[in-house]
Design a protein around this motif. Structure first.
Motif, mmCIF file in Angstrom:
data_model
loop_
_atom_site.group_PDB
_atom_site.id
_atom_site.type_symbol
_atom_site.label_atom_id
_atom_site.label_comp_id
_atom_site.label_asym_id
_atom_site.label_seq_id
_atom_site.Cartn_x
_atom_site.Cartn_y
_atom_site.Cartn_z
ATOM 1 N N ALA A 1 6.015 -12.547 -6.951
ATOM 2 C CA ALA A 1 4.784 -12.663 -6.096
ATOM 3 C C ALA A 1 5.134 -11.474 -5.274
ATOM 4 N N ILE A 2 6.401 -11.504 -4.451
ATOM 5 C CA ILE A 2 6.602 -10.566 -3.509
ATOM 6 C C ILE A 2 6.647 -8.942 -4.121
ATOM 7 N N ASN A 3 7.140 -8.851 -5.264
ATOM 8 C CA ASN A 3 7.388 -7.618 -5.646
ATOM 9 C C ASN A 3 5.932 -6.980 -5.925
ATOM 10 N N ASP A 4 4.951 -8.045 -6.501
ATOM 11 C CA ASP A 4 3.512 -7.484 -6.702
ATOM 12 C C ASP A 4 2.761 -7.075 -5.504
ATOM 13 N N ASN B 1 1.349 -3.512 -4.577
ATOM 14 C CA ASN B 1 -0.022 -3.474 -3.871
ATOM 15 C C ASN B 1 -0.285 -2.744 -2.463
ATOM 16 N N VAL B 2 0.747 -3.199 -1.730
ATOM 17 C CA VAL B 2 0.746 -2.586 -0.290
ATOM 18 C C VAL B 2 1.065 -1.093 -0.378
ATOM 19 N N LYS B 3 1.843 -0.667 -1.345
ATOM 20 C CA LYS B 3 2.464 0.879 -1.723
ATOM 21 C C LYS B 3 1.332 1.581 -2.248
ATOM 22 N N ASP B 4 0.482 0.984 -2.987
ATOM 23 C CA ASP B 4 -0.465 1.661 -3.795
ATOM 24 C C ASP B 4 -1.612 1.877 -2.690
ATOM 25 N N PHE B 5 -1.853 0.654 -1.784
ATOM 26 C CA PHE B 5 -2.783 0.973 -0.719
ATOM 27 C C PHE B 5 -2.651 1.957 0.216
ATOM 28 N N GLU B 6 -1.529 2.065 0.392
ATOM 29 C CA GLU B 6 -0.784 3.094 1.354
ATOM 30 C C GLU B 6 -1.033 4.604 0.775
ATOM 31 N N GLU B 7 -0.767 4.607 -0.590
ATOM 32 C CA GLU B 7 -0.903 6.259 -1.167
ATOM 33 C C GLU B 7 -2.330 6.330 -1.334
ATOM 34 N N SER B 8 -3.310 5.317 -1.265
ATOM 35 C CA SER B 8 -4.699 5.323 -1.624
ATOM 36 C C SER B 8 -5.316 6.089 -0.039
ATOM 37 N N LEU B 9 -4.698 5.251 0.876
ATOM 38 C CA LEU B 9 -5.272 5.670 2.228
ATOM 39 C C LEU B 9 -4.962 7.063 2.707
ATOM 40 N N LEU B 10 -3.487 7.526 2.251
ATOM 41 C CA LEU B 10 -3.162 8.776 2.603
ATOM 42 C C LEU B 10 -4.123 9.771 1.904
ATOM 43 N N LYS B 11 -4.464 9.618 0.394
ATOM 44 C CA LYS B 11 -5.362 10.646 -0.233
ATOM 45 C C LYS B 11 -6.609 10.569 0.477
ATOM 46 N N PHE B 12 -7.216 9.490 0.858
ATOM 47 C CA PHE B 12 -8.496 9.325 1.629
ATOM 48 C C PHE B 12 -8.494 9.905 2.928
#
Length: 222
Positions: free
Chosen positions: A195-198, A202-213
């Motif tokens: 659960a922690i790894n997931d 998800n946090v990493k994916d969100f950060e990458e999406s935020l940077l692209k935005f």
């Protein structure tokens, strides 16, 4: 209390299939012991046909199973012949033998692809495999992977993987009996870590999406 007989394929001077630096008899025993441990943890009475590397003939397995008066019988094997995936043989009449196979297939599919649930008849129209034909309780034979397929056997060539297969068999058996599996401390920690790894992913994916935005907004303002 349900009783389960587990036939540990081959042993002693009979190594079973041998390939890729592995012997079938060793993998069978490791999976069987893991399955036994998980079943006993959940209140199931279990008898293995062997607990160490010793001779263990088919006739011995059939006799021991019938004397034990088991509710079900499971034979653990590893396949050979160049295919891939796991498969389960059950009684040609279906019934509880097939139902048991179905429950176990659901769990093992999480570890390896399935070649399906199968039956095989001899020239007299009887079940080909003596373990299925001559044991009294509903019986199945599980072939977890192909030992002579280097890629396929990778799913079960390590101790932890063999333990996972044993647990999967056990969970299928427990579901067959309608018994809810008890979570061990190890399982609880594994679930927590997953659960922690997931969450971290998800946090990493969100950060990458935020940077692209932010880059898109920045370019739009130039």
């Amino acid at each position: 209390m349900p009783k389960v007989f587990i036939a540990v394929g081959h042993g002693g001077k009979d190594p079973g299939a041998v390939a890729n630096g592995l012997k079938e008899k060793d993998i069978n025993l490791a999976i069987a012991k893991s399955c036994e441990e998980e079943l006993k943890k959940n209140g199931i009475e279990v008898l293995l046909s062997r607990y160490k590397d010793e001779d263990d003939t088919l006739l011995d397995e059939i006799r021991e199973c019938n004397e034990y008066d088991a509710d079900i019988a499971v034979a653990i094997h590893v396949n050979a012949g160049g295919g891939d995936g796991f498969e389960i043989f059950h009684h040609s009449g279906g019934h509880n033998s097939k139902r048991l196979a179905e429950y176990i297939e659901i769990e093992v599919k999480k570890l390896n692809n399935s070649r399906g649930l199968k039956t095989r008849l001899n020239d007299k129209g009887k079940d080909y495999y003596g373990f299925i034909r001559d044991t009294n309780p509903p019986a199945i034979i599980i072939e977890c992977a192909f030992i002579d397929n280097k890629k396929d056997i990778e799913v079960v060539d390590e101790a932890e993987e063999q333990k996972a297969f044993g647990k999967a068999y056990a969970k299928g058996i427990l579901n067959y009996f309608g018994i809810k599996q008890k979570e061990s401390q190890e399982d609880i920690w594994d679930n927590f870590n997953n659960a922690i790894n997931d969450l971290l992913k998800n946090v990493k994916d969100f950060e990458e999406s935020l940077l692209k935005f932010q880059e898109v907004i920045k370019k739009g303002g130039e």
